[in-house]
Design an enzyme around this catalytic site. Structure first.
Site: not given
Ligand code: 3HC
Length: 293
Positions: A148, A160, A199
């Site tokens: 996961h 995971e 999650n």
């Molecule tokens: N896809 C790929 N890369 C991404 C992206 C995306 N959608 N969004 C941002 N990035 C990359 C950017 O390219 C950037 O990389 P770089 O520094 O090399 O250019 C880096 O991540 C940082 O991006 P930003 O500066 O635009 O923005 P942030 O610093 O706010 O980071 C984020 C964005 C990584 C999404 C951060 O906000 C984050 O970690 N958010 C929390 C995400 C989270 O909790 N995920 C778990 C979700 S639960 C889940 O997935 C479970 C499933 O079962 C549903």
């Protein structure tokens, strides 16, 4: 169990499903040197996936994180097809990232079991459907598990690895090592539990955020501000729901409710409302927030 079910036997990976998760997971495998075939039902979905991979990993070369040659080689290692079963014939590992619906996954696993070589591990990226609900659709329950990833998969470090009661130690070891080889941090779950670990942690925060918003204690925007500025989370729970997809959150809760029968596991009414309105988050330009373009 086949003797070939080891990390060194894995050269070619099939990713079934070219949504947000499958797309980035395919890119991760290709960047780590694996041949990757990504499959989906529609050519349009595959074309979007190919464009997204190119855009995301070209950026790694632009930023000097990967060399131009590495990026070009990764792109050259990626193939796309609408025929998952034909593609499954010569792969060593299958990662299924299709829609979160049990009956669809069971059919896929039954078909993949017939098509894929005997040594291949069949893993699902599902966070809501444990592989114990899929293993008996196959003749290889010892080589079936959850692997996961988190959204966005290119960025989030955790993977995971969740065993079902019949998953072999070797399958767990190989899958965890595969996660390491593509640059991830595996977290092993010794038993299945709805929501797995991350999650469940996230769900506690999200559910409380939804209750606070519903009770009118604070706006969803301000609740996000609190999570970011008081707790240091990179995103607030509402921003995160939009990133992951309201549809995904809805289907995960429906699947959990299907397993537990607990009315408390049903999607929150606000999520049901957004889902019914097709406000799925970033992917549709509107969820809790609105997104330009
Ligand atoms: N896809 C790929 N890369 C991404 C992206 C995306 N959608 N969004 C941002 N990035 C990359 C950017 O390219 C950037 O990389 P770089 O520094 O090399 O250019 C880096 O991540 C940082 O991006 P930003 O500066 O635009 O923005 P942030 O610093 O706010 O980071 C984020 C964005 C990584 C999404 C951060 O906000 C984050 O970690 N958010 C929390 C995400 C989270 O909790 N995920 C778990 C979700 S639960 C889940 O997935 C479970 C499933 O079962 C549903």
């Amino acid at each position: 169990m086949s003797e070939q079910n080891t990390i060194d036997s894995i050269h070619h990976v099939l990713v079934v499903g070219s949504g947000a998760m499958g797309t980035q997971i395919g890119a991760l495998f290709a960047l780590a040197g694996y041949d990757v075939t990504t499959s989906d039902l529609e050519t349009n979905a595959l074309n979007r996936s190919r464009d997204e991979v190119r855009r995301r990993i070209e950026r790694l070369a632009e930023k000097g994180i990967r060399s131009r040659n590495e990026v070009d080689a990764a792109l050259a290692r990626m193939a796309y097809t609408t025929d998952s079963m034909e593609a499954a014939r010569n792969v060593d590992f299958v990662l299924e990232a299709a829609v979160e619906r049990l009956e669809i996954k069971r059919q896929l696993f039954a078909d993949l079991d017939k098509a894929a070589p005997e040594h291949a591990i069949l893993a699902t990226n599902s966070s809501a459907i444990p592989s114990s609900l899929l293993m008996d659709a196959t003749g290889r329950p010892d080589r079936v598990c959850n692997m996961h990833f988190f959204n966005p998969a290119l960025v989030m470090q955790c993977v995971e690895v969740v065993r079902n009661p019949l998953t072999s130690d070797k399958t767990v070891e190989t899958t965890a090592e595969l996660a390491r080889r593509i640059g991830k941090q595996p977290v092993r779950l010794n038993k299945e539990v709805p929501g797995f670990v991350a999650n469940r942690l996230l769900g506690a925060l999200r559910d409380e955020a939804l209750r606070l918003e519903e009770a009118g204690v604070a706006s969803f925007e301000d609740i996000d501000v609190a999570a970011r500025t008081a707790l240091g989370h990179p995103m607030g729970p509402f921003e995160l729901m939009d990133l992951v997809g309201i549809d995904v959150s809805y289907l995960i809760r429906m699947a959990e409710h299907g397993q537990t029968g607990d009315p408390g596991d049903l999607p929150h009414p606000s999520i049901e409302k957004l889902y019914a309105q097709g406000r799925y988050g970033r992917k549709t330009g509107r969820g809790w927030y609105e997104y330009a373009g």
